[in-house]
Write a protein that holds these residues in place. Sequence first.
Motif, PDB file in Angstrom:
ATOM      1  N   GLY A   1       0.802  -1.218   0.000  1.00 51.43           N
ATOM      2  CA  GLY A   1       0.000   0.000   0.000  1.00 51.43           C
ATOM      3  C   GLY A   1       0.834   1.267   0.000  1.00 51.43           C
ATOM      4  O   GLY A   1       0.373   2.312   0.445  1.00 51.43           O
ATOM      5  N   LEU A   2       2.052   1.192  -0.522  1.00 47.17           N
ATOM      6  CA  LEU A   2       2.963   2.335  -0.573  1.00 47.17           C
ATOM      7  C   LEU A   2       3.051   2.864  -2.003  1.00 47.17           C
ATOM      8  O   LEU A   2       2.405   2.347  -2.909  1.00 47.17           O
ATOM      9  CB  LEU A   2       4.354   1.904  -0.084  1.00 47.17           C
ATOM     10  CG  LEU A   2       4.431   1.291   1.313  1.00 47.17           C
ATOM     11  CD1 LEU A   2       5.819   0.723   1.567  1.00 47.17           C
ATOM     12  CD2 LEU A   2       4.064   2.315   2.368  1.00 47.17           C
ATOM     13  N   ASN A   3       3.885   3.869  -2.207  1.00 38.59           N
ATOM     14  CA  ASN A   3       4.137   4.372  -3.553  1.00 38.59           C
ATOM     15  C   ASN A   3       5.020   3.380  -4.301  1.00 38.59           C
ATOM     16  O   ASN A   3       5.916   2.767  -3.694  1.00 38.59           O
ATOM     17  CB  ASN A   3       4.824   5.738  -3.507  1.00 38.59           C
ATOM     18  CG  ASN A   3       3.909   6.814  -2.964  1.00 38.59           C
ATOM     19  OD1 ASN A   3       2.721   6.840  -3.267  1.00 38.59           O
ATOM     20  ND2 ASN A   3       4.467   7.690  -2.163  1.00 38.59           N
ATOM     21  N   PRO A   4       4.818   3.223  -5.607  1.00 38.52           N
ATOM     22  CA  PRO A   4       5.639   2.292  -6.383  1.00 38.52           C
ATOM     23  C   PRO A   4       7.132   2.554  -6.196  1.00 38.52           C
ATOM     24  O   PRO A   4       7.588   3.697  -6.224  1.00 38.52           O
ATOM     25  CB  PRO A   4       5.212   2.556  -7.833  1.00 38.52           C
ATOM     26  CG  PRO A   4       3.816   3.066  -7.710  1.00 38.52           C
ATOM     27  CD  PRO A   4       3.802   3.874  -6.439  1.00 38.52           C
ATOM     28  N   GLY A   5       7.873   1.463  -5.967  1.00 38.23           N
ATOM     29  CA  GLY A   5       9.316   1.544  -5.800  1.00 38.23           C
ATOM     30  C   GLY A   5       9.780   1.731  -4.368  1.00 38.23           C
ATOM     31  O   GLY A   5      10.966   1.585  -4.090  1.00 38.23           O
ATOM     32  N   GLU A   6       8.857   2.041  -3.448  1.00 37.25           N
ATOM     33  CA  GLU A   6       9.273   2.185  -2.053  1.00 37.25           C
ATOM     34  C   GLU A   6       9.636   0.816  -1.493  1.00 37.25           C
ATOM     35  O   GLU A   6       8.991  -0.180  -1.808  1.00 37.25           O
ATOM     36  CB  GLU A   6       8.180   2.827  -1.211  1.00 37.25           C
ATOM     37  CG  GLU A   6       8.008   4.299  -1.497  1.00 37.25           C
ATOM     38  CD  GLU A   6       7.082   4.969  -0.498  1.00 37.25           C
ATOM     39  OE1 GLU A   6       7.190   4.682   0.720  1.00 37.25           O
ATOM     40  OE2 GLU A   6       6.251   5.778  -0.932  1.00 37.25           O
ATOM     41  N   MET A   7      10.677   0.800  -0.669  1.00 33.78           N
ATOM     42  CA  MET A   7      11.137  -0.446  -0.058  1.00 33.78           C
ATOM     43  C   MET A   7      10.903  -0.394   1.440  1.00 33.78           C
ATOM     44  O   MET A   7      11.016   0.660   2.053  1.00 33.78           O
ATOM     45  CB  MET A   7      12.634  -0.648  -0.320  1.00 33.78           C
ATOM     46  CG  MET A   7      12.990  -0.901  -1.757  1.00 33.78           C
ATOM     47  SD  MET A   7      14.751  -1.258  -1.962  1.00 33.78           S
ATOM     48  CE  MET A   7      15.456   0.392  -1.863  1.00 33.78           C
ATOM     49  N   ARG A   8      10.628  -1.568   2.004  1.00 30.42           N
ATOM     50  CA  ARG A   8      10.487  -1.687   3.445  1.00 30.42           C
ATOM     51  C   ARG A   8      11.064  -3.015   3.906  1.00 30.42           C
ATOM     52  O   ARG A   8      10.994  -4.014   3.197  1.00 30.42           O
ATOM     53  CB  ARG A   8       9.023  -1.641   3.891  1.00 30.42           C
ATOM     54  CG  ARG A   8       8.328  -0.318   3.681  1.00 30.42           C
ATOM     55  CD  ARG A   8       8.880   0.772   4.611  1.00 30.42           C
ATOM     56  NE  ARG A   8       8.127   2.004   4.503  1.00 30.42           N
ATOM     57  CZ  ARG A   8       8.364   2.963   3.616  1.00 30.42           C
ATOM     58  NH1 ARG A   8       9.346   2.828   2.739  1.00 30.42           N
ATOM     59  NH2 ARG A   8       7.630   4.059   3.581  1.00 30.42           N
ATOM     60  N   ILE A   9      11.619  -2.994   5.112  1.00 36.34           N
ATOM     61  CA  ILE A   9      12.013  -4.220   5.790  1.00 36.34           C
ATOM     62  C   ILE A   9      10.757  -4.712   6.506  1.00 36.34           C
ATOM     63  O   ILE A   9      10.103  -3.950   7.217  1.00 36.34           O
ATOM     64  CB  ILE A   9      13.130  -3.971   6.826  1.00 36.34           C
ATOM     65  CG1 ILE A   9      14.386  -3.410   6.164  1.00 36.34           C
ATOM     66  CG2 ILE A   9      13.409  -5.249   7.618  1.00 36.34           C
ATOM     67  CD1 ILE A   9      15.217  -4.396   5.399  1.00 36.34           C
ATOM     68  N   ILE A  10      10.439  -5.969   6.310  1.00 34.21           N
ATOM     69  CA  ILE A  10       9.259  -6.556   6.941  1.00 34.21           C
ATOM     70  C   ILE A  10       9.736  -7.660   7.864  1.00 34.21           C
ATOM     71  O   ILE A  10      10.489  -8.549   7.454  1.00 34.21           O
ATOM     72  CB  ILE A  10       8.297  -7.124   5.877  1.00 34.21           C
ATOM     73  CG1 ILE A  10       7.890  -6.017   4.899  1.00 34.21           C
ATOM     74  CG2 ILE A  10       7.078  -7.757   6.537  1.00 34.21           C
ATOM     75  CD1 ILE A  10       7.228  -6.522   3.643  1.00 34.21           C
TER      76      ILE A  10
END
Length: 151
Positions: free
Chosen positions: A67-76
């Motif tokens: 549900g973020l902006n395209p290309g955003e990265m997150r550690i899950i």
Amino acid sequence: MTDVLLCVGNSMMGDDGAGPLLAEMCQTSPRGEWVVIDGGSAPENDIVAIRELRPDRLLIVDATDMGLNPGEMRIIDPEDIAELFLMTTHNMPLNYLVEQLQDDVKQVIFVGIQPDIVGFCYPMTEPVRRAVEDLHRRLENWQEQEGISQL
């Protein structure tokens, strides 16, 4: 110390090809001492190979709808994958893979890249391609979360 990079996704499905693109980039231009595995759309098939390597770190990279902006990265956090009900295109949920490896791997790091378009025969979008290039650069001296925010 053995570090494994498991790249997950389907290169024929637009932005879902983020993982395979990263694996390809690592083969062409290696960064750091990562053992790179292109897990494709069935990364569970690589469980035995990863177990045999007994890595200190396993970095899993996949296009993940957060549900973020395209290309955003997150550690899950791997323990949150099932609870977050992250949408992927794979045969089995990634939490199954993590559960199967938790006794054999000291640290599992999951990096999700927010896709824009996931559809058969679509090209990868520019924001996702840039994110993969950025992640490729970061592999050289990967430390903890490498400056990527936690989801």
